[in-house]
Design an enzyme around this catalytic site. Structure first.
Site, PDB file in Angstrom:
ATOM      1  N   SER A  38      29.665  51.627  30.797  1.00  0.00           N
ATOM      2  CA  SER A  38      29.869  50.743  29.647  1.00  0.00           C
ATOM      3  C   SER A  38      28.985  51.089  28.454  1.00  0.00           C
ATOM      4  CB  SER A  38      29.651  49.284  30.061  1.00  0.00           C
ATOM      5  OG  SER A  38      30.671  48.850  30.926  1.00  0.00           O
ATOM      6  N   LYS A  87      31.043  38.127  39.192  1.00  0.00           N
ATOM      7  CA  LYS A  87      32.074  37.476  38.371  1.00  0.00           C
ATOM      8  C   LYS A  87      32.341  36.029  38.782  1.00  0.00           C
ATOM      9  CE  LYS A  87      34.441  41.813  37.293  1.00  0.00           C
ATOM     10  NZ  LYS A  87      35.729  42.516  37.246  1.00  0.00           N
ATOM     11  N   ASN A 108      34.038  37.762  33.329  1.00  0.00           N
ATOM     12  CA  ASN A 108      33.434  39.097  33.220  1.00  0.00           C
ATOM     13  C   ASN A 108      32.938  39.405  31.815  1.00  0.00           C
ATOM     14  OD1 ASN A 108      35.778  39.680  31.804  1.00  0.00           O
ATOM     15  ND2 ASN A 108      36.180  41.595  32.881  1.00  0.00           N
ATOM     16  N   ASP A 123      39.688  41.031  32.545  1.00  0.00           N
ATOM     17  CA  ASP A 123      40.349  41.803  33.596  1.00  0.00           C
ATOM     18  C   ASP A 123      41.868  41.750  33.447  1.00  0.00           C
ATOM     19  OD1 ASP A 123      38.167  42.837  35.016  1.00  0.00           O
ATOM     20  OD2 ASP A 123      37.949  41.033  36.228  1.00  0.00           O
ATOM     21  N   GLY A 150      42.211  39.392  47.588  1.00  0.00           N
ATOM     22  CA  GLY A 150      41.316  38.265  47.794  1.00  0.00           C
ATOM     23  C   GLY A 150      40.080  38.280  46.925  1.00  0.00           C
TER      24      GLY A 150
END
Length: 304
Positions: A38, A87, A108, A123, A150
């Site tokens: 990032s 998150k 996020n 996301d 999940g």
């Protein structure tokens, strides 16, 4: 591996702040965090826009996200990206929760505005932009299978796909009960989407793949050497689009290598990172992100 700050260094910010010119005003947190690219994406964006700020990595242990957020706000940070495994914890650590983040069940992206912590989720929207760019398709037109439905990323992609009205959605998870709970939620959210939860096994995935257009890996498997294979390579066909939400430094993941050999079209997590990053930038600065500068930063990082 990239340099990063520890949680203790964050909490003792006065002692480390002078190390950064321009000043550190944005960050990504996770555990681990050294692998994150990032900064290589966001720092060129800040430079391209003439913003006097720097983006850094901070390793934050589980259970410390609320404390970290308060410290970022106290130290004058503008925003934070949140990655694995924080998150879900971030969802409960913000003051103001965006409605989409509430639906997707995770945060996020944090924007700090007048001392208030605003939580967003990029996301799902980043996934939509990535599919559009990589495959020239809209998720609403695709039959989707998600491996690892999940987890936080899997849930975000599943709910976003249903909100788009995709015709068929198959949720595969090692713990079948988690997939079924999400399927029940999605069935109420989007009655037009045929949703099915399955226990994730090679046989089950092989049975479902002929009726799938887009395969999504929403797990962290594939990032490291020695990770288990996600599905038998013979399940993949040229008509499939394969989206691996992770990326591997120095090369493609085993899933994407298998897909490429099958003639399928592929995209990895760097494209998702790009579009997630652009959406975060828009939340922080209320202006369009310099996507090409960000893309070039990622390209250079991938070659390093």
């Amino acid at each position: 591996m990239g340099e990063f700050l520890t949680f203790d260094e964050l909490m003792g910010w006065r002692a480390v702040a002078a190390r950064f010119t321009p000043p550190a005003r944005l960050a990504v947190i996770g555990d681990p965090i050294a692998h994150s690219r990032s900064p290589q994406m966001h720092n060129p964006a800040l430079q391209a826009c003439g913003i006097d700020a720097q983006y850094v990595r901070v390793q934050v242990p589980s259970g410390q996200v609320p404390q970290a957020f308060r410290q970022f706000a106290a130290c004058g940070f503008l925003g934070v990206n949140i990655t694995i495994p924080h998150k879900f914890e971030a969802l409960d650590a913000v003051d103001v929760l965006d409605p989409l983040a509430r639906q997707l069940g995770a945060v996020n992206t944090l924007a700090i505005r007048e001392g208030k912590l605003h939580g967003f989720n990029s996301d799902g929207p980043g996934f939509l932009r990535s599919v559009r760019e990589a495959f020239g398709a809209e998720v609403r037109d695709l039959r989707v299978l998600i491996l690892g439905a999940g987890g936080g990323a899997g849930r975000a992609v599943a709910v976003q796909s249903a909100l788009e009205g995709c015709p068929r959605l198959v949720l595969a998870n090692r713990t079948a009960a988690k997939a079924q709970a999400l399927a029940n939620e999605i069935a109420a959210l989007s009655p037009s989407t045929e949703v099915k939860a399955v226990s994730w096994s090679d046989a089950t995935v092989a049975e479902e793949m002929p009726g799938i257009d887009l395969l999504v890996n929403a797990t962290s498997l594939g990032m490291k050497e020695g990770d288990a294979r996600l599905l038998p390579a013979e399940c993949l066909r040229a008509q499939h689009c394969v989206f691996d939400m992770v990326y591997r430094a120095g090369g493609e993941t085993p899933l994407l290598a298998d897909a490429r050999r099958a003639g399928a079209r592929t995209v990895d997590g760097l494209t998702l990172l790009l579009h997630q990053g652009a959406i975060s930038f828009e939340h922080w600065f209320d202006r369009p992100a310099p996507v090409e500068a960000m893309r070039e930063g990622l390209r250079k990082a991938a070659m390093a």
